[in-house]
Structure formats: structure tokens, C-alpha cells
Motif scaffolding. Structure first.
Motif, PDB file in Angstrom:
ATOM      1  N   ALA A   1       0.841  -1.357   0.005  1.00  0.00           N
ATOM      2  CA  ALA A   1      -0.445   0.125   0.326  1.00  0.00           C
ATOM      3  C   ALA A   1       0.644   1.027  -0.254  1.00  0.00           C
ATOM      4  CB  ALA A   1      -1.016   0.252   1.623  1.00  0.00           C
ATOM      5  N   GLY A   2       2.049   0.940   0.219  1.00  0.00           N
ATOM      6  CA  GLY A   2       2.828   1.776   0.653  1.00  0.00           C
ATOM      7  C   GLY A   2       2.620   3.372   1.524  1.00  0.00           C
ATOM      8  N   LEU A   3       3.651   4.475   1.264  1.00  0.00           N
ATOM      9  CA  LEU A   3       2.776   5.277   2.633  1.00  0.00           C
ATOM     10  C   LEU A   3       1.664   5.821   2.768  1.00  0.00           C
ATOM     11  CD1 LEU A   3       4.662   6.621   4.157  1.00  0.00           C
ATOM     12  CD2 LEU A   3       5.169   8.419   3.409  1.00  0.00           C
ATOM     13  N   CYS A   4       0.706   4.946   4.426  1.00  0.00           N
ATOM     14  CA  CYS A   4       0.238   6.098   4.148  1.00  0.00           C
ATOM     15  C   CYS A   4      -0.408   6.719   5.701  1.00  0.00           C
ATOM     16  CB  CYS A   4      -0.802   4.599   4.446  1.00  0.00           C
ATOM     17  SG  CYS A   4      -0.644   3.307   3.188  1.00  0.00           S
ATOM     18  N   GLU A   5      -1.733   6.990   6.145  1.00  0.00           N
ATOM     19  CA  GLU A   5      -1.800   8.211   6.728  1.00  0.00           C
ATOM     20  C   GLU A   5      -1.460   7.349   8.018  1.00  0.00           C
ATOM     21  OE1 GLU A   5      -3.663   9.312   2.980  1.00  0.00           O
ATOM     22  OE2 GLU A   5      -4.105   7.613   4.285  1.00  0.00           O
ATOM     23  N   LEU A   6      -1.712   8.602   9.005  1.00  0.00           N
ATOM     24  CA  LEU A   6      -0.962   7.479  10.447  1.00  0.00           C
ATOM     25  C   LEU A   6      -0.198   6.808  10.693  1.00  0.00           C
ATOM     26  CD1 LEU A   6      -4.987   7.293  11.629  1.00  0.00           C
ATOM     27  CD2 LEU A   6      -3.659   8.995  11.398  1.00  0.00           C
ATOM     28  N   PRO A   7       1.564   7.256   9.989  1.00  0.00           N
ATOM     29  CA  PRO A   7       2.729   6.677   9.888  1.00  0.00           C
ATOM     30  C   PRO A   7       2.669   6.012  10.811  1.00  0.00           C
ATOM     31  CG  PRO A   7       2.719   8.644   9.293  1.00  0.00           C
ATOM     32  CD  PRO A   7       1.677   8.648   9.133  1.00  0.00           C
TER      33      PRO A   7
ATOM     34  N   ARG B   1      -9.750  14.820  12.062  1.00  0.00           N
ATOM     35  CA  ARG B   1      -8.957  14.602  11.064  1.00  0.00           C
ATOM     36  C   ARG B   1      -8.773  13.010  11.241  1.00  0.00           C
ATOM     37  NH1 ARG B   1      -5.648  17.369  13.656  1.00  0.00           N
ATOM     38  NH2 ARG B   1      -6.704  19.606  12.785  1.00  0.00           N
ATOM     39  N   LEU B   2      -8.407  12.709  12.632  1.00  0.00           N
ATOM     40  CA  LEU B   2      -8.011  11.180  12.606  1.00  0.00           C
ATOM     41  C   LEU B   2      -9.141  10.262  12.474  1.00  0.00           C
ATOM     42  CD1 LEU B   2      -7.199  11.754  16.442  1.00  0.00           C
ATOM     43  CD2 LEU B   2      -5.347  10.785  14.556  1.00  0.00           C
ATOM     44  N   GLN B   3     -10.531  10.712  12.569  1.00  0.00           N
ATOM     45  CA  GLN B   3     -10.945   9.665  11.710  1.00  0.00           C
ATOM     46  C   GLN B   3     -11.087   9.607   9.868  1.00  0.00           C
ATOM     47  OE1 GLN B   3     -13.702   7.689  13.709  1.00  0.00           O
ATOM     48  NE2 GLN B   3     -13.495   6.854  11.038  1.00  0.00           N
ATOM     49  N   PHE B   4     -11.100  11.001   9.591  1.00  0.00           N
ATOM     50  CA  PHE B   4     -10.810  10.652   7.998  1.00  0.00           C
ATOM     51  C   PHE B   4      -9.405   9.869   7.829  1.00  0.00           C
ATOM     52  CE2 PHE B   4      -8.533  12.191   4.619  1.00  0.00           C
ATOM     53  CZ  PHE B   4      -9.785  12.550   3.366  1.00  0.00           C
ATOM     54  N   GLY B   5      -8.498  10.259   8.508  1.00  0.00           N
ATOM     55  CA  GLY B   5      -7.010   9.102   8.270  1.00  0.00           C
ATOM     56  C   GLY B   5      -7.378   7.952   7.926  1.00  0.00           C
ATOM     57  N   TYR B   6      -7.852   7.557   9.195  1.00  0.00           N
ATOM     58  CA  TYR B   6      -8.148   6.523   9.130  1.00  0.00           C
ATOM     59  C   TYR B   6      -9.156   5.874   8.396  1.00  0.00           C
ATOM     60  CZ  TYR B   6      -9.865   1.985  12.032  1.00  0.00           C
ATOM     61  OH  TYR B   6      -9.756   0.125  12.098  1.00  0.00           O
ATOM     62  N   ASP B   7     -10.612   6.698   8.023  1.00  0.00           N
ATOM     63  CA  ASP B   7     -11.099   5.798   6.441  1.00  0.00           C
ATOM     64  C   ASP B   7     -10.082   5.284   6.232  1.00  0.00           C
ATOM     65  OD1 ASP B   7     -13.065   5.838   8.657  1.00  0.00           O
ATOM     66  OD2 ASP B   7     -13.592   7.909   7.567  1.00  0.00           O
ATOM     67  N   ARG B   8      -8.981   6.259   5.036  1.00  0.00           N
ATOM     68  CA  ARG B   8      -8.258   6.165   4.621  1.00  0.00           C
ATOM     69  C   ARG B   8      -7.610   4.981   4.566  1.00  0.00           C
ATOM     70  NH1 ARG B   8      -7.592  10.808   1.091  1.00  0.00           N
ATOM     71  NH2 ARG B   8      -6.181   9.078  -0.041  1.00  0.00           N
ATOM     72  N   LEU B   9      -7.634   5.343   5.530  1.00  0.00           N
ATOM     73  CA  LEU B   9      -6.341   3.552   6.010  1.00  0.00           C
ATOM     74  C   LEU B   9      -6.955   2.190   5.628  1.00  0.00           C
ATOM     75  CD1 LEU B   9      -4.352   4.000   9.335  1.00  0.00           C
ATOM     76  CD2 LEU B   9      -3.289   3.978   7.068  1.00  0.00           C
ATOM     77  N   ARG B  10      -8.338   1.913   6.006  1.00  0.00           N
ATOM     78  CA  ARG B  10      -9.339   0.747   5.308  1.00  0.00           C
ATOM     79  C   ARG B  10      -9.473   1.169   4.064  1.00  0.00           C
ATOM     80  NH1 ARG B  10     -15.225   2.589   8.263  1.00  0.00           N
ATOM     81  NH2 ARG B  10     -14.625   3.751   5.789  1.00  0.00           N
ATOM     82  N   ASP B  11      -9.581   1.963   3.557  1.00  0.00           N
ATOM     83  CA  ASP B  11      -9.556   2.431   1.432  1.00  0.00           C
ATOM     84  C   ASP B  11      -8.624   1.510   1.377  1.00  0.00           C
ATOM     85  OD1 ASP B  11     -11.805   3.174   1.950  1.00  0.00           O
ATOM     86  OD2 ASP B  11     -11.251   4.897   1.614  1.00  0.00           O
ATOM     87  N   HIS B  12      -7.164   1.612   1.977  1.00  0.00           N
ATOM     88  CA  HIS B  12      -5.869   0.211   1.516  1.00  0.00           C
ATOM     89  C   HIS B  12      -5.639  -0.620   1.904  1.00  0.00           C
ATOM     90  CE1 HIS B  12      -4.785   4.495   0.253  1.00  0.00           C
ATOM     91  NE2 HIS B  12      -4.142   5.352   1.348  1.00  0.00           N
ATOM     92  N   ALA B  13      -6.314  -1.229   3.202  1.00  0.00           N
ATOM     93  CA  ALA B  13      -6.332  -2.150   3.505  1.00  0.00           C
ATOM     94  C   ALA B  13      -6.758  -3.166   2.903  1.00  0.00           C
ATOM     95  CB  ALA B  13      -6.822  -2.543   4.682  1.00  0.00           C
ATOM     96  N   LEU B  14      -6.362  -4.848   2.827  1.00  0.00           N
ATOM     97  CA  LEU B  14      -7.336  -5.852   2.529  1.00  0.00           C
ATOM     98  C   LEU B  14      -8.333  -6.443   2.604  1.00  0.00           C
ATOM     99  CD1 LEU B  14      -3.883  -8.279   2.680  1.00  0.00           C
ATOM    100  CD2 LEU B  14      -4.695  -6.908   1.045  1.00  0.00           C
ATOM    101  N   SER B  15      -9.192  -6.529   2.205  1.00  0.00           N
ATOM    102  CA  SER B  15     -10.795  -7.322   2.588  1.00  0.00           C
ATOM    103  C   SER B  15     -10.061  -8.021   4.243  1.00  0.00           C
ATOM    104  CB  SER B  15     -11.060  -7.761   1.947  1.00  0.00           C
ATOM    105  OG  SER B  15     -11.036  -8.825   1.576  1.00  0.00           O
TER     106      SER B  15
END
Length: 283
Positions: free
Chosen positions: A205-211, A246-260
């Protein structure tokens, strides 16, 4: 403004310095605790607890005290220093655990280690010793407290929980193969619970939010959300809406990058299969 006191050896501790100033300023003003409560509009017992060091009080209370005593900014500065005292980490963590125990929903992201709610007893022990605790009663109590937290995820009224684990969590295991297998099997078991969703954030997924920030978002029963963020040696409870969002937004983006969830379960099983079997004891 009252003259400043010399900083004694005792009052070099930020929390104690803050408590001393609260007591001295009230003595100079000649207020009783009840009079102080009546003047500022808060229950007088709060000020008693602050002067005993049982709580720091909120910034709003401290600012009101600064105005009452004619010490603009002094008490608030001391409050900020006291809030950075290591003893405050334990107080903030206790508040977080109380919120976690009553949460209607939990969203967790862990970039480096298995989160507390998903740890085995052995993993918790190894992690806490790496953090500097030495074997003894304090370590045993902290391990026990961490394991008791796992009950949050089971039983009637258990919250919906989603945990996103960075792949690094699964790649940097315990040195003892049997202990690491135990932890990985525990993760697979917990992920089968109907109220728990486990996802893996792969290296691909590369560099993501909340690293580099361990993050927990707790939805309270009435619907509002608070956050707990923790780094290597400190943690902070965040309740301001803007920062939580802001943290919730970052978390939601992480979920988009994560495996199902299904892909994550398969990934976890592959990691478990890669762990060498413990050597058999010769007969």
C-alpha cells in the motif's frame, strides 16, 4: 500579582509545583473551598481534588482560577507542565480504558505492535519488559490488567470492533516461535468473532496516513467519538471534534488501502504457516 515563590527542590516536580501554587494562591486570597466554588461556579470539591493532586482540572477551570487570582497565564502554564509529567500518562490511560470499557464501537490502527485488546498474556509480558518494566509485582499487575481488557470484546453488549494492523505488526514477531504462534493463532480466533473485523495494511500500500501513531477511535453510547493516540512513550486522549474528525478521516483512508477481511484472514494464515515449528524435545 502575588510575589513569585522560589522554586524549591520539592516543587521542581511539575505536578507538585502546580498543586503548591493552587494552595498558596487560595490562602493569600483568603477563600475557603466553598467560597471559591461559589465565586467560580464549579463544585467546591473539584478544587479540593485539584489541591490534593488527585486531578489537574480542565483548562477552562484553570483559566478561571487565573482570572480570579489575578495571575494571567501562570496557572495555565503550570497546568501544561504538569500535564506533561509522566505520572499524567497513567491518569490519561485510565480514562481511556474507562471509555474503552463502555464504548459502543472501537476502531483501532496499530503500525508496529499487536494492540492491547488483541494481545496474548505472553506477548503483553514481552512488550512491557521491552518498555522498561522489570519482572516483579508491577509488571505482573500490568499484564493482568491488559489481559482483563480483552473481555471488552466478548459477552453481551460487546462493541463492534475493527482493527487494522500494519503488515509490520505481523512480520516483527516474538523470537520464541511457540509464543509467536500462540499470538498469531489468537488473532485468527478473535477475527472469527462476529463483532470483530481484522484487516491488514500491506507493505504494497506504500506510505499511508497515520504512519507512526497507534490510534483508537471510541464511539461512545450517545454517539460522539473520542480518540486515543499513542507513540513510543506517551499517549493522549483527544476529544476536540476537529482533531477527532481528522483522525477519523485518516483511519477511513487506511481502511481503503487495507486488504479485505477475507484477504486479511488468508494473509494471517500464510504468516502463521511461515513460522517455524518449535523443535521437538528429544525422547
Amino acid at each position: 500579582m502575588p510575589p513569585r515563590r522560589a522554586v524549591t527542590g520539592r516543587s521542581q516536580e511539575p505536578r507538585q509545583r502546580y498543586v503548591e501554587e493552587l494552595r498558596l494562591l487560595r490562602a493569600e486570597k483568603g477563600d475557603s473551598l466553598r467560597q471559591l466554588g461559589d465565586a467560580l461556579g464549579w463544585d467546591w470539591s473539584l478544587f479540593g481534588k485539584m489541591e490534593k493532586g488527585q486531578t489537574l482540572g480542565s483548562p477552562e477551570v484553570v483559566e478561571a482560577l487565573d482570572q480570579h487570582y489575578g495571575t494571567p497565564g501562570l496557572l495555565l502554564t503550570l497546568w501544561e507542565l504538569a500535564a506533561g509529567d509522566p505520572t499524567q500518562f497513567k491518569e490519561r490511560y485510565r480514562r481511556f480504558m474507562a471509555l474503552e470499557a463502555n464504548a459502543a464501537g472501537i476502531q483501532q490502527y496499530s503500525p508496529a505492535v499487536v494492540p492491547g485488546l488483541l494481545q496474548t498474556e505472553t506477548y503483553a509480558y514481552r512488550l512491557l519488559t521491552r518498555g522498561g518494566l522489570v519482572p516483579g509485582a508491577d509488571l505482573e499487575q500490568q499484564v493482568e490488567a491488559r489481559i482483563l481488557r480483552r473481555k471488552v470484546l466478548s459477552g453481551p453488549g460487546a462493541p463492534e470492533c475493527r482493527a487494522i494492523l500494519d503488515e509490520a505488526v505481523l512480520r516483527r514477531g516474538l523470537l520464541d516461535c511457540a509464543e509467536w504462534q500462540e499470538q498469531l493463532k489468537h488473532l485468527t480466533d478473535v477475527a472469527k468473532q462476529p463483532n470483530v473485523t481484522l484487516q491488514v495494511l500491506p507493505f504494497a500500500a506504500g506510505l499511508c496516513e497515520l504512519p507512526n501513531t497507534d490510534t483508537a477511535l471510541l464511539r461512545k453510547p450517545e454517539g460522539s467519538t473520542v480518540a486515543w493516540v499513542e507513540t513510543g512513550d506517551d499517549g493522549q486522549l483527544i476529544q476536540e471534534n476537529v482533531r477527532v474528525e481528522r483522525l477519523q478521516f485518516g483511519y477511513d483512508r487506511l481502511r481503503d488501502h487495507a486488504l479485505s477481511p477475507r484477504e486479511s484472514a488468508e494473509f494471517l494464515l500464510r504468516v502463521l504457516e511461515e513460522v517455524p515449528c518449535p523443535s521437538a524435545t528429544p525422547s
